[in-house]
Design an enzyme around this catalytic site. Structure first.
Site, PDB file in Angstrom:
ATOM      1  N   LYS A  85       6.860 -23.304 -22.665  1.00 24.45           N
ATOM      2  CA  LYS A  85       6.646 -22.842 -21.202  1.00 24.45           C
ATOM      3  C   LYS A  85       7.458 -21.925 -20.763  1.00 24.45           C
ATOM      4  O   LYS A  85       8.890 -22.217 -20.890  1.00 24.45           O
ATOM      5  CB  LYS A  85       6.540 -24.219 -20.428  1.00 24.45           C
ATOM      6  CG  LYS A  85       5.873 -24.096 -19.110  1.00 24.45           C
ATOM      7  CD  LYS A  85       5.956 -25.324 -18.260  1.00 24.45           C
ATOM      8  CE  LYS A  85       5.408 -25.295 -17.004  1.00 24.45           C
ATOM      9  NZ  LYS A  85       5.438 -26.627 -16.020  1.00 24.45           N
ATOM     10  N   SER A 160       1.311 -27.577 -13.708  1.00 29.67           N
ATOM     11  CA  SER A 160       1.756 -26.288 -14.084  1.00 29.67           C
ATOM     12  C   SER A 160       1.738 -25.627 -15.468  1.00 29.67           C
ATOM     13  O   SER A 160       1.923 -24.433 -15.826  1.00 29.67           O
ATOM     14  CB  SER A 160       2.976 -25.968 -13.128  1.00 29.67           C
ATOM     15  OG  SER A 160       3.978 -26.779 -13.920  1.00 29.67           O
ATOM     16  N   SER A 184       2.894 -32.177 -14.370  1.00 31.86           N
ATOM     17  CA  SER A 184       2.698 -30.810 -15.036  1.00 31.86           C
ATOM     18  C   SER A 184       2.450 -30.736 -16.344  1.00 31.86           C
ATOM     19  O   SER A 184       1.958 -29.892 -17.058  1.00 31.86           O
ATOM     20  CB  SER A 184       3.641 -29.795 -14.581  1.00 31.86           C
ATOM     21  OG  SER A 184       3.466 -29.328 -13.370  1.00 31.86           O
TER      22      SER A 184
HETATM   23  N1  GLN Z   1       1.552 -30.258  -9.098  1.00 28.25           N
HETATM   24  C1  GLN Z   1       2.606 -30.461  -8.793  1.00 28.25           C
HETATM   25  C2  GLN Z   1       3.300 -29.469  -7.762  1.00 28.25           C
HETATM   26  O1  GLN Z   1       2.660 -28.476  -7.535  1.00 28.25           O
HETATM   27  C3  GLN Z   1       3.552 -30.894  -9.849  1.00 28.25           C
HETATM   28  C4  GLN Z   1       4.026 -29.677 -10.621  1.00 28.25           C
HETATM   29  C5  GLN Z   1       4.885 -29.995 -11.782  1.00 28.25           C
HETATM   30  O2  GLN Z   1       4.915 -31.206 -12.253  1.00 28.25           O
HETATM   31  N2  GLN Z   1       5.721 -29.255 -12.048  1.00 28.25           N
HETATM   32  O3  GLN Z   1       4.469 -29.741  -7.306  1.00 28.25           O
END
Ligand code: GLN
Length: 498
Positions: A85, A160, A184
């Site tokens: 990632k 994400s 994420s």
């Molecule tokens: N969807 C969550 C956010 O927008 C988690 C994102 C993540 O785990 N990086 O913060």
């Protein structure tokens, strides 16, 4: 047996070890699949095909040498291609975090998690797409365009770590690294029908992971099968003096993957707060059916309560943006990445940050700065920390009576691209079932348990006490030994090149 890129990771490793296939052939096979599928899926932000093939050749040479000199050690993952990632630093590869503020930035060092995998022999083919600075649940917040869900190209892959999830689901790589601050790894795994591990907070070093919410961030891994997450997890895990929150705990023992699936004596808790009106009924039904399946394997299932679950969204969306607003102060056009020129210093800051951060990142910086500001700190940030403790205590209490907790990963299956992107609150509510594990710091393991009427994957997660990843693996593996959801491949990804 002839090797194909549809082989599970551990089979590929075995084939490499036995010399049935070369790392160069394996790497080329995945690169060809990437070439064929990437135009439709857009899972990657950067690719390094020549470098990957060169690394693969070196791996093959090293293995050949070890065959001639049997006492030469062979790294355990030698020649295995993976994707990373694009929020993890890999020396010599761009690190954009899905943001224009780091466009073209090449870090001078490698994250500890990635370093350990490179030492174990992996080949990195590229960096995967992500919501900008990992803020989002759909990959639509990437400044470089969204990733498409291989199961339905008009839908999001989740986020994400949506690029990693889509790449794994389409078998463009056998596994990929993600990160999980609020879901994420687990939510995109669930949306794309693959397995994903969010380890215990502190289990894997954060050094070289670009900070979003530092008290929540953890590196995780995605692969079709749960057992295939293990080799990457275990080689990344362990104390690192470069991360002050790294845990100095013994590594868990590897489960016996060959053992008969038998869950007798295991107590599974089903939290009633995770089955709520408004969620997609097919998701709740599939998760209940999967839990029944675990009961048929001998587990004892009981309903439990995690009473503070409803506060997870507001608490997270104060704490994460607060930490983000502090962490993102470093992107000023001076120290990292490109600079928007101006004659006065403040204008350099305004222009660089104003033009190069996307709307969601700006929203979070403003939310966080507000929650931390004098006069509001006690009402928001300090209050959120207190409620976070209550959420943590919910888990501690639950684990007095059950060994693991089973729950849905997300209230719905993959939504359409564009459907929620202009409605931040709707997007934040998607995270309701994943945020609590991050707030409590406990591990979570997501895996596929069915499909909805539109053919979209449904995921379930198991959560366990801190450092109990091996237990989650054992239970999820027993499920996968006796089901085949994890072997389904999206139609777009089924054909050649194989
Ligand atoms: N969807 C969550 C956010 O927008 C988690 C994102 C993540 O785990 N990086 O913060």
């Amino acid at each position: 047996m002839t090797w194909t890129p549809f082989a599970p990771l551990r089979e590929t490793l075995r084939a490499l070890q036995r010399g049935e296939v070369s790392s160069e052939d394996v790497t080329r096979a995945y690169l060809e699949r990437i070439d064929a599928l990437e135009p439709q899926i857009h899972a990657f932000l950067s690719l390094y095909p020549e470098q990957a093939i060169a690394q693969a050749r070196q791996a093959d040479a090293r293995r050949a040498r070890a065959r001639r000199h049997p006492d030469e050690p062979v790294p355990p993952l030698l020649g295995l291609p993976i994707a990373v990632k694009d929020v993890l630093a890999v020396e010599g590869m761009t690190l954009t975090c899905g943001s224009r503020i780091l466009e073209g930035f090449v870090p001078p060092y490698t994250a500890t998690s990635v370093r350990r995998l490179l030492d174990a022999g992996v080949v990195i083919v590229g960096k995967t797409n992500t919501d900008e600075f990992a803020m989002g649940s759909s990959t639509e917040n990437s400044a470089y365009g969204p990733t498409h869900n291989p199961w339905d190209l008009t839908r999001v892959p989740g986020g994400s770590s949506g690029g990693s999830a889509a790449a794994v689901a389409a078998r463009m790589v056998p596994a990929a690294l993600g990160t999980d601050t609020g879901g994420s790894v687990r939510q995109p795994a669930s949306f794309t029908g693959v397995s994903g591990l969010k380890p215990t907070y502190g289990r894997i070093s954060r050094y070289g992971l670009v900070a979003y919410g530092s008290s929540l961030d953890v590196v995780g891994v995605l692969a079709p099968q749960v057992a295939d997450l293990w080799p990457l997890f275990i080689h990344m895990a362990g104390f690192d003096p470069k991360d002050a929150t790294s845990r100095d705990a013994p590594l868990p023992p590897e489960p016996n993957w060959e053992a008969e699936p038998d869950l007798r004596g295991l107590r599974i808790g089903l939290p009633k707060e995770y089955f709520v009106p408004g969620m997609q009924a097919e998701v709740a039904d599939a998760v209940r059916a999967a839990v029944q399946h675990l009961a048929n394997l001998g587990a004892d299932v009981r309903e439990i309560s995690l009473p503070h679950t409803e506060y997870a969204v507001p608490v997270y969306y104060i704490i994460a943006p607060s930490e983000a607003s502090a962490n993102l102060a470093r992107y000023d056009g001076i120290r990292y990445g490109p600079r928007e020129p101006a004659s006065r210093m403040w204008d350099v800051y305004y222009r660089t940050r104003g033009r190069r951060f996307g709307p969601e990142v700006k929203r979070r910086i403003m939310l966080g700065t507000y929650a931390l500001s004098a006069g509001y700190y006690d009402a928001y940030y300090a209050q959120a920390q207190k409620v976070r403790t209550l959420i943590k205590q919910d888990f501690e209490r639950a684990f007095e009576t059950v060994d693991v907790i089973a729950a849905p990963v997300a209230p719905t299956t993959a939504f359409r691209l564009g459907e929620k992107v202009n409605d931040p609150l709707a997007m934040y509510l998607e995270d309701i079932f994943t945020l609590p594990a991050n707030l409590a710091g406990v591990p979570g393991l997501a895996f596929p348990v069915g499909f909805d009427h539109q053919g979209l994957p449904i995921g379930m997660q198991l959560m366990g006490p801190a450092l109990a990843e091996d237990l989650l693996f054992r239970v999820a593996h027993a499920y996968q030994q006796t089901t085949d959801w994890h072997t389904r491949i999206p139609p777009v990804a089924q054909g050649q090149p194989a």
